[in-house]
Design a protein around this motif. Structure first.
Motif, mmCIF file in Angstrom:
data_model
loop_
_atom_site.group_PDB
_atom_site.id
_atom_site.type_symbol
_atom_site.label_atom_id
_atom_site.label_comp_id
_atom_site.label_asym_id
_atom_site.label_seq_id
_atom_site.Cartn_x
_atom_site.Cartn_y
_atom_site.Cartn_z
ATOM 1 N N VAL A 38 4.445 20.532 13.078
ATOM 2 C CA VAL A 38 5.195 20.050 14.241
ATOM 3 C C VAL A 38 6.665 19.907 13.830
ATOM 4 N N SER A 39 7.522 20.653 14.502
ATOM 5 C CA SER A 39 8.953 20.637 14.170
ATOM 6 C C SER A 39 9.638 19.403 14.728
ATOM 7 N N ALA A 40 10.818 19.141 14.198
ATOM 8 C CA ALA A 40 11.685 18.117 14.782
ATOM 9 C C ALA A 40 12.748 18.842 15.596
ATOM 10 N N THR A 42 16.304 18.242 18.446
ATOM 11 C CA THR A 42 17.207 17.339 19.169
ATOM 12 C C THR A 42 17.172 17.637 20.667
ATOM 13 N N ARG A 43 16.413 18.660 21.097
ATOM 14 C CA ARG A 43 16.383 18.920 22.540
ATOM 15 C C ARG A 43 15.467 17.913 23.231
ATOM 16 N N SER A 44 15.662 17.745 24.552
ATOM 17 C CA SER A 44 14.852 16.777 25.297
ATOM 18 C C SER A 44 13.494 17.387 25.590
ATOM 19 N N PRO A 45 12.470 16.513 25.713
ATOM 20 C CA PRO A 45 11.142 17.032 26.044
ATOM 21 C C PRO A 45 11.119 17.672 27.426
ATOM 22 N N ARG A 46 10.353 18.778 27.577
ATOM 23 C CA ARG A 46 10.131 19.366 28.903
ATOM 24 C C ARG A 46 8.940 18.657 29.524
ATOM 25 N N PRO A 47 8.799 18.759 30.845
ATOM 26 C CA PRO A 47 7.639 18.123 31.477
ATOM 27 C C PRO A 47 6.352 18.600 30.796
ATOM 28 N N ASN A 54 4.028 18.380 20.516
ATOM 29 C CA ASN A 54 4.782 19.628 20.640
ATOM 30 C C ASN A 54 5.940 19.643 19.640
ATOM 31 N N TYR A 55 6.614 18.535 19.591
ATOM 32 C CA TYR A 55 7.745 18.349 18.673
ATOM 33 C C TYR A 55 7.851 16.879 18.324
ATOM 34 N N ASN A 56 8.585 16.592 17.251
ATOM 35 C CA ASN A 56 9.092 15.232 17.065
ATOM 36 C C ASN A 56 10.484 15.251 17.670
ATOM 37 N N LEU A 73 12.672 21.576 5.444
ATOM 38 C CA LEU A 73 12.370 22.796 4.689
ATOM 39 C C LEU A 73 13.320 23.909 5.116
ATOM 40 N N GLU A 74 13.627 23.926 6.399
ATOM 41 C CA GLU A 74 14.572 24.881 6.995
ATOM 42 C C GLU A 74 15.018 24.270 8.303
ATOM 43 N N TYR A 75 16.140 24.755 8.830
ATOM 44 C CA TYR A 75 16.538 24.324 10.172
ATOM 45 C C TYR A 75 17.510 25.334 10.756
ATOM 46 N N GLU A 77 20.204 26.071 14.512
ATOM 47 C CA GLU A 77 20.664 25.674 15.837
ATOM 48 C C GLU A 77 20.266 26.789 16.793
ATOM 49 N N TYR A 78 19.718 26.418 17.931
ATOM 50 C CA TYR A 78 19.253 27.412 18.900
ATOM 51 C C TYR A 78 19.591 26.884 20.286
ATOM 52 N N CYS A 79 20.387 27.636 21.040
ATOM 53 C CA CYS A 79 20.811 27.234 22.385
ATOM 54 C C CYS A 79 21.374 25.810 22.417
ATOM 55 N N PHE A 82 19.220 21.470 17.763
ATOM 56 C CA PHE A 82 18.760 21.699 16.396
ATOM 57 C C PHE A 82 17.243 21.639 16.337
ATOM 58 N N TYR A 83 16.683 22.524 15.498
ATOM 59 C CA TYR A 83 15.244 22.574 15.289
ATOM 60 C C TYR A 83 15.014 22.651 13.778
ATOM 61 N N GLY A 84 14.039 21.922 13.267
ATOM 62 C CA GLY A 84 13.783 21.999 11.827
ATOM 63 C C GLY A 84 12.359 21.650 11.467
ATOM 64 N N THR A 85 11.973 22.081 10.271
ATOM 65 C CA THR A 85 10.617 21.844 9.766
ATOM 66 C C THR A 85 10.628 20.703 8.753
ATOM 67 N N PRO A 86 10.016 19.547 9.085
ATOM 68 C CA PRO A 86 9.942 18.469 8.102
ATOM 69 C C PRO A 86 9.112 18.896 6.891
ATOM 70 N N LEU A 102 4.332 27.804 10.666
ATOM 71 C CA LEU A 102 5.621 27.368 11.213
ATOM 72 C C LEU A 102 5.957 28.305 12.361
ATOM 73 N N GLU A 103 6.023 27.746 13.562
ATOM 74 C CA GLU A 103 6.399 28.578 14.717
ATOM 75 C C GLU A 103 7.894 28.407 14.916
ATOM 76 N N ILE A 104 8.665 29.303 14.323
ATOM 77 C CA ILE A 104 10.119 29.107 14.269
ATOM 78 C C ILE A 104 10.861 30.397 14.621
ATOM 79 N N GLU A 105 12.184 30.261 14.856
ATOM 80 C CA GLU A 105 12.962 31.446 15.200
ATOM 81 C C GLU A 105 13.454 32.138 13.912
ATOM 82 N N VAL A 106 14.185 33.236 14.113
ATOM 83 C CA VAL A 106 14.429 34.146 12.994
ATOM 84 C C VAL A 106 15.357 33.600 11.887
HETATM 85 P P1 5GP Z 1 11.801 25.895 22.539
HETATM 86 O O1 5GP Z 1 13.001 25.053 22.856
HETATM 87 O O2 5GP Z 1 11.597 26.989 23.571
HETATM 88 O O3 5GP Z 1 10.573 25.070 22.300
HETATM 89 O O4 5GP Z 1 12.086 26.625 21.156
HETATM 90 C C1 5GP Z 1 13.205 27.434 20.997
HETATM 91 C C2 5GP Z 1 13.084 28.246 19.710
HETATM 92 O O5 5GP Z 1 13.125 27.382 18.579
HETATM 93 C C3 5GP Z 1 11.765 29.034 19.590
HETATM 94 O O6 5GP Z 1 12.076 30.339 19.150
HETATM 95 C C4 5GP Z 1 11.002 28.274 18.537
HETATM 96 O O7 5GP Z 1 10.115 29.126 17.806
HETATM 97 C C5 5GP Z 1 12.129 27.788 17.657
HETATM 98 N N1 5GP Z 1 11.754 26.645 16.801
HETATM 99 C C6 5GP Z 1 10.871 25.666 17.077
HETATM 100 N N2 5GP Z 1 10.771 24.831 16.031
HETATM 101 C C7 5GP Z 1 11.592 25.301 15.067
HETATM 102 C C8 5GP Z 1 11.911 24.878 13.729
HETATM 103 O O8 5GP Z 1 11.415 23.904 13.191
HETATM 104 N N3 5GP Z 1 12.824 25.624 13.056
HETATM 105 C C9 5GP Z 1 13.409 26.737 13.578
HETATM 106 N N4 5GP Z 1 14.252 27.397 12.816
HETATM 107 N N5 5GP Z 1 13.127 27.168 14.825
HETATM 108 C C10 5GP Z 1 12.223 26.460 15.565
#
Ligand code: 5GP
Length: 205
Positions: A38-40, A42-47, A54-56, A73-75, A77-79, A82-86, A102-106
């Motif tokens: 489960v990633s951490a 900073t975005r707000s939860p969706r309904p 889903n996330y922390n 472990l990694e993090y 910025e996306y849109c 911030f997203y990261g793997t604890p 880890l379901e993460i972006e590239v």
């Molecule tokens: P969403 O906001 O749609 O849930 O996720 C946006 C993007 O962030 C998706 O491509 C998702 O795989 C990626 N993402 C989710 N958690 C992490 C994370 O911990 N690290 C990284 N690098 N990307 C993540």
């Protein structure tokens, strides 16, 4: 449980519309030696999204503290978020022989590749552009502008699929097959000769 010894770090990426969520549900229903990290964010939860499931969901300040304390472990910025793997969860589970997904972006995926060369990087894709568009439109909850944005982003993501170790196509209603493909890829990865460089030593001392 099939894993013996250490589990493996498994990175799964793919554009919105690739159907990652349902494939993972299928995978976890089949195998207890796979767990979701489960990633951490900073975005707000969706309904419908729950904290800790889903996330922390954390603040930007908390996220910065994680980074400062070396707890990610990694993090990436996306849109604008911030997203990261604890780190702790992943390390603890891998020690227990669990394969952690880890379901993460590239960008995050490439950080993992650098830090953990034995991680398996899997890219999951819809069968073709037509299907991708159909699946994104099928959600019907998003505006045309959002859908167009996601299609453009998907194009960028698919271009980077060649950086991954394995590419899995997720056909309609064939999540079971895609889940089996993930299991096969992880297994094949552990059988590569480079994973057995100590074979000589093991046999002949
Ligand atoms: P969403 O906001 O749609 O849930 O996720 C946006 C993007 O962030 C998706 O491509 C998702 O795989 C990626 N993402 C989710 N958690 C992490 C994370 O911990 N690290 C990284 N690098 N990307 C993540």
């Amino acid at each position: 449980m099939e894993s013996i010894g250490q589990g493996r770090l498994v990175v799964l990426s793919g554009p919105a519309g690739s159907g990652k969520g349902r494939v993972l549900e299928t995978l976890f229903s089949k195998r207890s030696d796979y767990k979701y990290s489960v990633s951490a964010t900073t975005r707000s939860p969706r309904p419908g999204e729950n904290d800790g499931v889903n996330y922390n969901f954390i603040t930007r300040k908390e996220f910065e503290n994680y980074i400062r304390n070396g707890q990610m472990l990694e993090y990436a910025e996306y849109c604008g978020n911030f997203y990261g793997t604890p780190k702790d969860f992943v390390e603890d589970e891998i020690k227990k022989g669990i394969n952690v997904i880890l379901e993460i972006e590239v960008i995050g995926a490439m950080q993992i590749r650098k830090k953990f060369p034995s991680a398996v990087l899997i890219f999951i894709t819809p069968p073709d552009y037509k299907k991708l568009e159909e699946r994104l439109r099928g959600r019907a909850t998003e505006s045309e502008e959002v859908i167009k944005g996601r299609l453009l982003r998907a194009r960028d993501e698919i271009i980077l699929a060649s950086e991954y170790d394995y590419i899995i196509t997720n056909h309609d209603n064939r999540e079971d097959e895609a889940a089996d493909d993930i299991i096969a890829a992880v297994r094949a990865h552990g059988l590569r000769a480079c994973e057995h460089e100590d074979l000589n030593v093991k046999f002949f001392g």
